[in-house]
Design a protein around this motif. Structure first.
Motif: not given
Length: 414
Positions: A309-315
């Motif tokens: 969730n965190e990595a996808t939201a950032m990118c």
């Protein structure tokens, strides 16, 4: 742990970014006393960067988070040459129009990770800037460049760098064009020092030789103290290269890799890598990361979902992360049409051919092999060949036949 005083080196050290420093004490003192412009160079050989470049993008993000100025150097000039570092053969040479289009496309990625000045307005001291080294490399005159810059480079020393030596040891061709790449990269550092007051170059550990060339050049030509930081080689816990999957590169642009597949890449992280990836690729606080990486058994999957969730939201943006997480929930828990997915229970590894037949997706092994040969079989979203093996675990492994048939290979209940 090293006793750093600057927020920059403290942050880089505690999150695991530091592999080599050219002058730790000097950089620590400089970063404590003033805003430090620092840069990383990126190829412009494709319209998108991939996950293999993400640690460097995050390094620039950490630089800005620490109150310093990130410089994104696009290799519009050096992409016409090609970096020989740890490559088995020369890269295909690209035309100017293709390189320009690639740079414009790649900029969109950096705008998600870094803060740039609003268009048309003068940037602040810590606003990121993107620069193309074609601005100065395209204007170089050969003889003056050899006289003023080339004389500071020792061929003996250049031949000793791993990036060159390995090609020569394997008796693989290394063109004079490629051999010049490290000189051009060193010159980039000198130009950025003069134009932007850039004092720091960062990069992967494979770039150490090229980077220290620039550090040395700045000292020899201008008498300027320049600094270098490299990151460790980022590999998975099993030793494989991070970001490499069965189906190919994990691209950062959504037009080259769907949001769900990007989310699923992070969700499929090895248990042993969860804490490391959370520190490198998310902004989660360290105490929260410490809590998540202590989870064991089935609970570690919650940490993987947080990572995804965190990595996808950032990118890709928060909505993309929410949509991908919901797709995953429906795929694994309810099935794409609202029903539970078919499940094949097995306590031992099973080949993809037998799995497709066992799930009822193919009537025979021959049909399964034809499906695989046509690229229609996937494991956890990745296309696979006939020799692929599925090891059941928790969570179950998703197997797909085409775009509409999905099933799970799982351990037997009880």
């Amino acid at each position: 742990m090293p006793d750093y005083s600057s927020p920059l080196l403290c942050l880089l050290d505690e999150r695991g970014y530091i592999h080599q420093l050219s002058d730790a004490a000097g950089l620590d003192a400089l970063a404590t006393a003033q805003i430090v412009p620092g840069y990383i160079g990126f190829d412009a050989t494709a319209p998108s960067l991939h996950v293999g470049s993400l640690v460097q993008i995050m390094l620039l993000r950490r630089l800005q988070q620490s109150g310093h100025k990130p410089i994104v150097l696009m290799g519009g000039g050096t992409s016409k040459v090609g970096d020989p570092s740890f490559k088995d053969e020369a890269r295909k040479l690209l035309g100017a129009e293709t390189i320009t289009a690639n740079i414009a496309s790649i900029r969109r990625i950096f705008e998600r990770f870094l803060t740039f000045a609003p268009e048309g307005k003068e940037g602040g001291q810590t606003d990121a800037v993107m620069v193309d080294n074609a601005e100065w490399l395209d204007k170089l005159e050969y003889l003056p460049f050899l006289r003023d810059i080339g004389r500071h480079f020792s061929v003996n020393r250049m031949l000793g760098f791993d990036s060159v030596r390995l090609r020569l040891d394997r008796e693989q061709s290394l063109s004079f064009l490629e051999f010049n790449y490290m000189i051009l990269q060193g010159y980039d550092f000198l130009e950025l020092s003069r134009r932007f007051g850039c004092r720091l170059q960062m990069g992967g550990s494979d770039q150490w030789g090229n980077i220290v060339n620039g550090v040395d050049l700045g000292r020899r030509v201008d008498g300027t103290d320049l600094y270098a930081v490299t990151t460790p080689l980022i590999t998975n816990a099993d030793g494989s290269k991070m970001g490499k999957t069965v189906s190919g590169a994990v691209w950062l642009h959504e037009d080259q890799l769907p949001h769900y597949d990007y989310w699923q890449f992070w969700r499929n992280t090895d248990d042993r890598d969860v804490g490391r990836w959370l520190r490198l690729f998310t902004d989660l606080p360290l105490d929260e990361i410490a809590r998540l990486e202590m989870l064991e058994g089935a609970e570690i999957n919650q940490a993987k979902i947080v990572l995804a969730n965190e990595a996808t939201a950032m990118c890709r943006g928060e909505q993309a992360a929410r949509d991908a997480a919901e797709t995953a929930r429906r795929t694994f828990e309810e099935g794409a049409a609202g029903d539970r997915l078919p499940m094949l229970a097995t306590a031992a590894p099973i080949g993809i051919v037998d799995a497709l037949v066992g799930l009822g997706f193919c009537a025979s092994k021959g049909e399964a092999r034809r499906l695989i040969a046509g690229g229609g079989a996937r494991i956890a979203g990745d296309k696979v060949g006939e020799d692929a093996i599925i090891t059941p675990g928790d969570p179950p492994v998703r197997v797909s036949a085409g775009k509409k048939l999905h099933g799970l290979v799982a351990l037997p209940p009880g």
